[in-house]
Design a protein around this motif. Structure first.
Motif, PDB file in Angstrom:
ATOM      1  N   GLU A 157       0.652  -0.857  -0.320  1.00 28.69           N
ATOM      2  CA  GLU A 157      -0.083  -0.193  -0.661  1.00 28.69           C
ATOM      3  C   GLU A 157       0.872   0.906  -0.125  1.00 28.69           C
ATOM      4  N   PHE A 158       1.976   1.899   1.223  1.00 26.62           N
ATOM      5  CA  PHE A 158       2.364   2.406   1.248  1.00 26.62           C
ATOM      6  C   PHE A 158       3.321   2.456  -0.282  1.00 26.62           C
ATOM      7  N   GLN A 159       3.727   1.314  -0.780  1.00 26.70           N
ATOM      8  CA  GLN A 159       4.967   1.808  -2.015  1.00 26.70           C
ATOM      9  C   GLN A 159       3.632   1.726  -3.010  1.00 26.70           C
ATOM     10  N   LYS A 160       2.689   1.599  -3.244  1.00 27.31           N
ATOM     11  CA  LYS A 160       1.250   2.838  -4.211  1.00 27.31           C
ATOM     12  C   LYS A 160       1.911   3.559  -4.099  1.00 27.31           C
ATOM     13  N   THR A 161       1.728   4.526  -2.989  1.00 25.99           N
ATOM     14  CA  THR A 161       0.929   5.748  -3.253  1.00 25.99           C
ATOM     15  C   THR A 161       3.120   6.841  -3.169  1.00 25.99           C
ATOM     16  N   VAL A 162       4.214   5.941  -2.860  1.00 21.81           N
ATOM     17  CA  VAL A 162       5.089   6.059  -3.560  1.00 21.81           C
ATOM     18  C   VAL A 162       5.612   6.023  -4.791  1.00 21.81           C
ATOM     19  N   ALA A 163       5.231   5.297  -5.561  1.00 24.14           N
ATOM     20  CA  ALA A 163       4.583   5.383  -7.040  1.00 24.14           C
ATOM     21  C   ALA A 163       3.808   6.403  -7.162  1.00 24.14           C
ATOM     22  N   ASN A 164       3.551   7.226  -7.395  1.00 30.01           N
ATOM     23  CA  ASN A 164       2.357   8.346  -7.340  1.00 30.01           C
ATOM     24  C   ASN A 164       2.927   8.979  -7.590  1.00 30.01           C
ATOM     25  N   ASN A 165       4.138   9.046  -6.405  1.00 31.04           N
ATOM     26  CA  ASN A 165       4.458  10.346  -5.667  1.00 31.04           C
ATOM     27  C   ASN A 165       5.942  11.223  -6.804  1.00 31.04           C
ATOM     28  N   PHE A 166       6.264  10.133  -7.019  1.00 33.96           N
ATOM     29  CA  PHE A 166       7.031   9.389  -8.169  1.00 33.96           C
ATOM     30  C   PHE A 166       7.062  10.796  -9.397  1.00 33.96           C
ATOM     31  N   LYS A 167       5.660   9.728  -9.558  1.00 32.60           N
ATOM     32  CA  LYS A 167       4.490  10.045 -10.783  1.00 32.60           C
ATOM     33  C   LYS A 167       4.916  11.594 -11.059  1.00 32.60           C
ATOM     34  N   ARG A 168       4.911  12.222  -9.989  1.00 30.59           N
ATOM     35  CA  ARG A 168       4.346  13.820  -9.969  1.00 30.59           C
ATOM     36  C   ARG A 168       5.306  14.632 -10.020  1.00 30.59           C
ATOM     37  N   MET A 169       6.621  14.096 -10.218  1.00 30.52           N
ATOM     38  CA  MET A 169       8.106  14.861 -10.587  1.00 30.52           C
ATOM     39  C   MET A 169       8.400  13.733 -11.796  1.00 30.52           C
ATOM     40  N   TRP A 170       7.684  13.047 -12.586  1.00 30.57           N
ATOM     41  CA  TRP A 170       8.966  12.543 -13.382  1.00 30.57           C
ATOM     42  C   TRP A 170       8.669  13.305 -14.879  1.00 30.57           C
ATOM     43  N   ASP A 171       8.558  14.203 -15.289  1.00 29.51           N
ATOM     44  CA  ASP A 171       8.343  15.345 -16.735  1.00 29.51           C
ATOM     45  C   ASP A 171      10.097  15.269 -17.310  1.00 29.51           C
TER      46      ASP A 171
END
Ligand code: T5A
Ligand code: NA
Length: 210
Positions: A157-171
Motif C-alpha cells: 500500500e505504501f509503495q503504491k503511494t510512493v509510486a504516485n508521488n514519483f510520477k508527480r516529479m518525473w516530467d
C-alpha cells in the motif's frame, strides 16, 4: 567520447523498491570504468555517517523518529556529501548516485500531513542532476523479485503511494521499463549516460529546485 575533458556528470538512478537500482548502478560503474572514465558510485542514504546511522536504525525499526525529523535527517545526509560531490564533478569525475532527493520527497510525502512542496524545501539547492533515470517496474514484476523484508516502508500500500508521488516529479526524467533483462536495461541506461556525459562539457553545475 573524449576521456577527461570537462566536468563530470551527475547521474541519478531512482525507482521503485526492487526495480534494480543498485544492480544497475554497479553495472554502470564497471562499464564506464572499463572504458577508462573517471567515475564514482554514491548511495543515499549513506548509512555510514552519524546521520546515516540514525536513518539505518529508523529503517530497521529499532528507533522511532518523528516523520518531519526523519525527513530532515535524510536531507542532511545528502547535504553533508555536497562539497565532496562538487569537488569530484569539477575534477571531471562522473557520479552515479543510487537514490537522491526524489526518493526523499516521494517517501516522506506518502505520509499523512506531509505535502510534496514542503518535502522539497530542505533539498533545494543541492547539486542538480544532469540526468535522472527512473526504473519503472510493474508491481507484478517487482513481486516476482522476492518478498519485502523487514524494513520500514516495505509494504504494498505504501509503495503504491510512493509510486504516485514519483510520477508527480518525473516530467524531465528518462523513465525506462526496468522489467526487461538486466543486460537490456543496462544498455538503455548506458546510452542515456554516455550522451549526458558528452553534453555536460563545462556547463556550470545547477542547483536543485531553484
Ligand atoms: N528513503 C531513501 C527515504 O525514505 N528517503 C530518502 O531520502 C532516501 C534516500 C532504503 C529506504 O529508504 C527510503 C527508501 C527505501 O525504502 P535503500 O537502502 O536504497 O533505501 O533501499 P534498498 O533496499 O537498497 O533498495 P531497493 O529494495 O529499492 O532495491 P533496488 O536497488 O532497486 O534493487 P536491487 O538492484 O537490489 O535488485 C533487487 C532484486 O531484483 C533482482 C536483483 O538481483 C535483486 O535480487 N533484479 C532483477 N531481476 C530480474 N530482472 C532484472 N532486470 C533485475 N534487476 C534486479
Ligand atoms: Na538498492
Amino acid at each position: 567520447m573524449a576521456v577527461g575533458s570537462g566536468r563530470g556528470a551527475l547521474i541519478i538512478l531512482e525507482g521503485l523498491d526492487r526495480s534494480g537500482k543498485t544492480t544497475q548502478c554497479k553495472k554502470l560503474l564497471e562499464s564506464l570504468r572499463s572504458h577508462q572514465h573517471k567515475v564514482k558510485l554514491i548511495k543515499f542514504p549513506d548509512r555510514t555517517t552519524e546521520t546515516g546511522k540514525m536513518i539505518d536504525s529508523y529503517l530497521k525499526q529499532n528507533m522511532k523518529i518523528d516523520d518531519r525529523a526523519i525527513h530532515l535527517l535524510f536531507s542532511a545526509n545528502r547535504w553533508e556529501k555536497r562539497l565532496e560531490m562538487l569537488k569530484d564533478l569539477e575534477q571531471g569525475i562522473t557520479l552515479i548516485v543510487d537514490r537522491y532527493a526524489f526518493s526523499g520527497v516521494a517517501f516522506s510525502s506518502a505520509k499523512k500531513g506531509l505535502e510534496l512542496e514542503w518535502c522539497k524545501c530542505p533539498d533545494r539547492g543541492l547539486p542538480k542532476p544532469d540526468l535522472v533515470i527512473f526504473l519503472n517496474v510493474s508491481s507484478s514484476d517487482a513481486a516476482s523479485r522476492g518478498g519485502y523484508g523487514e524494513e520500514r516502508y516495505e509494504n504494498t500500500e505504501f509503495q503504491k503511494t510512493v509510486a504516485n508521488n514519483f510520477k508527480r516529479m518525473w516530467d524531465e526524467w528518462k523513465v525506462i521499463d526496468a522489467g526487461g533483462s538486466i543486460d537490456d536495461v543496462h544498455q538503455t541506461i548506458l546510452n542515456y549516460v554516455k550522451s549526458t556525459m558528452q553534453s555536460v562539457d563545462d556547463k556550470p553545475i545547477g542547483e536543485l529546485w531553484i
